[in-house]
Design a protein around this motif. Structure first.
Motif, PDB file in Angstrom:
ATOM      1  N   GLY A  99      36.502   2.979 -10.254  1.00  0.00           N
ATOM      2  CA  GLY A  99      35.622   3.615  -8.722  1.00  0.00           C
ATOM      3  C   GLY A  99      34.871   2.599  -8.318  1.00  0.00           C
ATOM      4  O   GLY A  99      34.780   2.295  -6.865  1.00  0.00           O
ATOM      5  N   CYS A 100      34.355   1.216  -8.606  1.00  0.00           N
ATOM      6  CA  CYS A 100      34.057  -0.612  -7.607  1.00  0.00           C
ATOM      7  C   CYS A 100      35.198  -0.837  -7.112  1.00  0.00           C
ATOM      8  O   CYS A 100      35.073  -0.949  -6.088  1.00  0.00           O
ATOM      9  N   ILE A 101      36.035  -0.699  -7.548  1.00  0.00           N
ATOM     10  CA  ILE A 101      37.415  -1.326  -7.297  1.00  0.00           C
ATOM     11  C   ILE A 101      37.986  -0.483  -6.303  1.00  0.00           C
ATOM     12  O   ILE A 101      38.437  -0.279  -4.358  1.00  0.00           O
ATOM     13  N   ALA A 102      37.947   0.963  -6.109  1.00  0.00           N
ATOM     14  CA  ALA A 102      38.285   1.602  -4.702  1.00  0.00           C
ATOM     15  C   ALA A 102      37.379   1.883  -4.108  1.00  0.00           C
ATOM     16  O   ALA A 102      37.620   1.644  -2.229  1.00  0.00           O
ATOM     17  N   ALA A 103      36.500   1.502  -4.092  1.00  0.00           N
ATOM     18  CA  ALA A 103      34.786   1.343  -3.151  1.00  0.00           C
ATOM     19  C   ALA A 103      35.016   0.433  -2.341  1.00  0.00           C
ATOM     20  O   ALA A 103      34.982   0.219  -0.906  1.00  0.00           O
ATOM     21  N   PHE A 104      35.645  -0.414  -3.772  1.00  0.00           N
ATOM     22  CA  PHE A 104      35.754  -2.268  -2.305  1.00  0.00           C
ATOM     23  C   PHE A 104      36.920  -2.017  -1.242  1.00  0.00           C
ATOM     24  O   PHE A 104      37.518  -2.892  -0.106  1.00  0.00           O
ATOM     25  N   GLY A 105      38.356  -0.616  -1.317  1.00  0.00           N
ATOM     26  CA  GLY A 105      38.845  -1.486  -0.704  1.00  0.00           C
ATOM     27  C   GLY A 105      38.656  -0.294   0.719  1.00  0.00           C
ATOM     28  O   GLY A 105      39.287  -0.263   1.631  1.00  0.00           O
ATOM     29  N   VAL A 106      37.597   0.964   0.158  1.00  0.00           N
ATOM     30  CA  VAL A 106      37.165   1.301   1.983  1.00  0.00           C
ATOM     31  C   VAL A 106      36.873   0.436   2.440  1.00  0.00           C
ATOM     32  O   VAL A 106      36.643   0.764   3.290  1.00  0.00           O
ATOM     33  N   LEU A 107      35.737  -0.842   2.103  1.00  0.00           N
ATOM     34  CA  LEU A 107      35.230  -1.192   2.187  1.00  0.00           C
ATOM     35  C   LEU A 107      36.503  -2.542   3.629  1.00  0.00           C
ATOM     36  O   LEU A 107      36.008  -2.740   4.612  1.00  0.00           O
ATOM     37  N   VAL A 108      37.141  -2.754   2.736  1.00  0.00           N
ATOM     38  CA  VAL A 108      38.553  -3.031   3.297  1.00  0.00           C
ATOM     39  C   VAL A 108      38.800  -2.309   4.850  1.00  0.00           C
ATOM     40  O   VAL A 108      39.405  -3.371   6.047  1.00  0.00           O
ATOM     41  N   LEU A 109      39.382  -1.332   4.802  1.00  0.00           N
ATOM     42  CA  LEU A 109      39.634  -0.397   5.012  1.00  0.00           C
ATOM     43  C   LEU A 109      38.461  -0.552   6.718  1.00  0.00           C
ATOM     44  O   LEU A 109      38.732  -0.512   7.579  1.00  0.00           O
ATOM     45  N   VAL A 110      37.044   0.102   6.593  1.00  0.00           N
ATOM     46  CA  VAL A 110      36.208  -0.324   7.359  1.00  0.00           C
ATOM     47  C   VAL A 110      35.835  -1.514   8.711  1.00  0.00           C
ATOM     48  O   VAL A 110      36.277  -1.222   9.199  1.00  0.00           O
ATOM     49  N   LEU A 111      35.842  -2.492   7.800  1.00  0.00           N
ATOM     50  CA  LEU A 111      36.323  -3.914   8.086  1.00  0.00           C
ATOM     51  C   LEU A 111      37.343  -4.006   9.083  1.00  0.00           C
ATOM     52  O   LEU A 111      36.931  -4.897  10.006  1.00  0.00           O
ATOM     53  N   PHE A 112      38.726  -4.113   8.591  1.00  0.00           N
ATOM     54  CA  PHE A 112      39.851  -4.874   9.226  1.00  0.00           C
ATOM     55  C   PHE A 112      40.606  -4.449   9.793  1.00  0.00           C
ATOM     56  O   PHE A 112      41.341  -4.807  10.322  1.00  0.00           O
ATOM     57  N   VAL A 113      40.410  -2.927   9.582  1.00  0.00           N
ATOM     58  CA  VAL A 113      41.711  -2.193  10.034  1.00  0.00           C
ATOM     59  C   VAL A 113      40.914  -1.498  11.556  1.00  0.00           C
ATOM     60  O   VAL A 113      40.009  -0.578  11.908  1.00  0.00           O
ATOM     61  N   PRO A 114      41.638  -1.856  12.577  1.00  0.00           N
ATOM     62  CA  PRO A 114      40.895  -0.990  13.879  1.00  0.00           C
ATOM     63  C   PRO A 114      40.726   0.351  14.234  1.00  0.00           C
ATOM     64  O   PRO A 114      41.630   1.342  13.872  1.00  0.00           O
ATOM     65  N   ARG A 115      39.738   0.019  14.882  1.00  0.00           N
ATOM     66  CA  ARG A 115      39.756   2.042  14.999  1.00  0.00           C
ATOM     67  C   ARG A 115      40.321   2.603  15.513  1.00  0.00           C
ATOM     68  O   ARG A 115      40.398   4.256  15.575  1.00  0.00           O
ATOM     69  N   ARG A 116      40.920   2.232  17.120  1.00  0.00           N
ATOM     70  CA  ARG A 116      42.102   3.179  17.540  1.00  0.00           C
ATOM     71  C   ARG A 116      43.036   2.330  17.475  1.00  0.00           C
ATOM     72  O   ARG A 116      42.997   0.966  18.530  1.00  0.00           O
ATOM     73  N   ILE A 117      43.853   3.106  17.281  1.00  0.00           N
ATOM     74  CA  ILE A 117      45.150   2.120  17.074  1.00  0.00           C
ATOM     75  C   ILE A 117      46.206   2.706  17.807  1.00  0.00           C
ATOM     76  O   ILE A 117      46.699   4.174  18.023  1.00  0.00           O
ATOM     77  N   SER A 118      46.795   2.266  19.418  1.00  0.00           N
ATOM     78  CA  SER A 118      48.212   2.595  20.081  1.00  0.00           C
ATOM     79  C   SER A 118      49.253   1.749  20.110  1.00  0.00           C
ATOM     80  O   SER A 118      48.808   0.624  19.602  1.00  0.00           O
ATOM     81  N   ALA A 119      50.687   2.544  20.067  1.00  0.00           N
ATOM     82  CA  ALA A 119      51.586   1.681  20.639  1.00  0.00           C
ATOM     83  C   ALA A 119      52.370   1.748  21.329  1.00  0.00           C
ATOM     84  O   ALA A 119      52.006   2.779  22.046  1.00  0.00           O
ATOM     85  N   ARG A 120      53.281   0.731  21.617  1.00  0.00           N
ATOM     86  CA  ARG A 120      54.219   1.607  22.935  1.00  0.00           C
ATOM     87  C   ARG A 120      55.434   1.933  22.672  1.00  0.00           C
ATOM     88  O   ARG A 120      56.130   2.477  21.647  1.00  0.00           O
ATOM     89  N   ALA A 121      56.100   3.531  23.707  1.00  0.00           N
ATOM     90  CA  ALA A 121      56.519   3.775  22.828  1.00  0.00           C
ATOM     91  C   ALA A 121      58.045   3.702  22.980  1.00  0.00           C
ATOM     92  O   ALA A 121      58.479   2.367  23.070  1.00  0.00           O
ATOM     93  N   ASP A 122      58.556   4.455  22.212  1.00  0.00           N
ATOM     94  CA  ASP A 122      59.871   3.719  21.174  1.00  0.00           C
ATOM     95  C   ASP A 122      61.081   2.851  22.227  1.00  0.00           C
ATOM     96  O   ASP A 122      62.437   3.695  22.943  1.00  0.00           O
ATOM     97  N   ALA A 123      60.912   2.052  23.202  1.00  0.00           N
ATOM     98  CA  ALA A 123      61.515   1.813  23.890  1.00  0.00           C
ATOM     99  C   ALA A 123      61.911   2.188  25.326  1.00  0.00           C
ATOM    100  O   ALA A 123      63.065   2.509  25.298  1.00  0.00           O
ATOM    101  N   VAL A 124      60.417   3.347  25.465  1.00  0.00           N
ATOM    102  CA  VAL A 124      61.517   3.492  26.932  1.00  0.00           C
ATOM    103  C   VAL A 124      60.747   3.778  28.266  1.00  0.00           C
ATOM    104  O   VAL A 124      59.160   2.945  27.982  1.00  0.00           O
TER     105      VAL A 124
END
Length: 450
Positions: free
Chosen positions: A199-224
């Motif tokens: 449980g402690c390790i899983a909570a640490f994983g959630v913390l890494v997600l909150v701190l280091f993954v951007p809230r909104r992610i967008s990408a350019r379309a498939d070479a269009v």
């Protein structure tokens, strides 16, 4: 210029989207930081999950008195729940304006919450409920996570990106049982200690997600490439793109009207129907090779080790030779593994060869299928597209497990595997025929906007 998404947030402010840098003279990043952050989250979460997975069968069967058949049915039902919830996770992530991180975070949070709850679960109904919630969390997070990887990566490098993520994920799967073993050896009340540490390790994983993954992610379309506009298009205000409504559930299901995604989904499900579960394959391998029982737990670690070694190079290869071809080749490798199990060649070298082939199969299919799906789905519906293909494959493999278990009971393990191998060969031929025109060509403008 490439199509990109830079819409405003609900709060009225504008938030920069995370997009690959493709300006002239700039060398694109092989693996975006977002992918590495998600890989770290998966690694940590898998350490936590595999700690529980390593001890749960013994805890439930030996500690609580549940029969092996009962545990198998319990595990199968929970996996089925996770596969179905995956559809909801993908749709909710797309529906919320690409809030994939929010939905993925909810899934990781639910799974983290379940680990300490196991400390309070001492009856089968309560354990079943906790495991169902855990699988719900896994189902919610899988499609949004894969969508974020696809959106953050250049289309031509998605195979490598998914390979890197799966390598980090598999590293966690390797470390989890080892950590559980160390906790069991170091404590008196071993099971409770494993659940608490998990449980402690899983909570640490959630913390890494909150701190280091951007809230909104967008990408350019498939070479269009978008044709230049000299005048604002009808419906545009001052040349600005007209608002795009969030995709509905009907839009998500409607993705199957796209020929390339439909063929890919059908082929993933068809091949999944002839993919024997790891547990059955290890049992057959142990029996055919007369492997000592105390060495049985090393078989999954062997597969994971070769998966870890090959995920990145085969992901990069998929970007060059087309992902559908490598996906089919991976099932050809699995067919060779079935043949080795059935062959008269036994002993340690044969066991190692089967594990090499089994790990190669996963390296050539797991992340590769997600990358192939990303190439035939519009950016704004990546979550739903990943969920459709992943759910189809997961449910098909669950059906194969039930059918293979019944066939083993009726005919024996060797005969059941022989029939499955023959079915896999036929399925691979049919899949190759269906995918023969499913080239990973760029999406048309109308497909990207759809």
């Amino acid at each position: 210029m490439y199509l990109a998404d830079s819409r405003s947030t609900d709060s009225g402010g504008t938030e920069a989207a995370v997009v690959p840098d493709t300006r002239p003279g700039r060398r694109p990043t092989a693996v975006p930081a977002t992918v590495l952050a998600l890989g770290a989250v998966s690694l940590i979460t898998d350490v936590s999950s595999e700690m529980v997975t390593a001890v749960l069968p013994l805890y439930v069967v030996a500690g609580l008195g549940l029969s092996p058949l009962g545990f198998g049915l319990l595990d199968g039902i929970n996996n089925g729940v996770g596969a179905l919830v995956r559809l909801a996770g993908g749709h909710l992530a797309d529906r919320g304006g690409r809030r994939h991180k929010v939905v993925a975070g909810l899934g990781y949070g639910l799974s983290a919450l379940c680990k300490p709850l196991l400390l309070l679960a001492h009856t089968l109904p309560v354990i079943s409920a906790v495991l169902a919630v855990d699988r719900t969390g896994k189902g919610l997070r899988t499609a949004p996570r894969d969508a974020m990887i696809a959106l953050a990566t250049e289309p031509g490098r998605r195979g490598r990106a998914f390979g890197v993520h799966r390598t980090m994920d598999t590293t966690g799967a390797l470390l989890g049982p080892l950590v559980a073993f160390a906790v069991l050896r170091a404590t008196v009340d071993g099971y409770d200690a494993v659940f608490a540490v998990s449980g402690c390790i899983a909570a640490f994983g959630v913390l890494v997600l909150v701190l280091f993954v951007p809230r909104r992610i967008s990408a350019r379309a498939d070479a269009v490439r978008q044709p230049e506009r000299r005048h604002p298009a009808p419906g545009d205000a001052l040349g600005q793109p007209e608002p795009v409504r969030p995709p509905t559930l009907r839009d998500a299901v409607g993705l199957l009207r796209r020929p390339r995604l439909r063929r890919l989904t059908v082929c993933a499900a068809l091949l999944g129907l002839t993919t024997v579960s790891d547990s059955f394959l290890y049992l057959l391998l142990q029996r055919e090779a007369n492997l000592p029982a105390h060495l049985f737990p090393l078989l999954p670690l062997g597969t994971a080790a070769f998966f870890l070694l090959l995920a990145v190079p085969l992901g990069a290869l998929a970007d060059r030779v087309t992902r559908r071809r490598l996906f089919l080749a991976g099932h050809g490798v699995l067919l060779l593994a079935y043949g080795l199990v059935l062959s008269p060649w036994h002993g340690a070298p044969a066991v190692v060869a089967v594990l090499v082939l089994h790990g190669t199969f996963y390296a050539a299919t797991d992340g590769v299928l997600a990358a192939a799906t990303a190439g035939v789905v519009p950016a704004r519906q990546q979550g739903a597209g990943q969920a459709l293909v992943g759910t189809g494959q997961a449910l098909a493999r669950f059906a194969c497990s039930l059918a293979f278990g019944a066939a083993w009971s009726l005919w024996g393990g060797r005969t059941a595997l022989t029939v499955t191998a023959a079915a896999l060969a036929v399925s691979a031929v049919v899949a190759a025929f269906l995918l023969r025109t499913a080239d990973e060509a760029p999406l048309a403008i109308d497909e990207v906007r759809a």
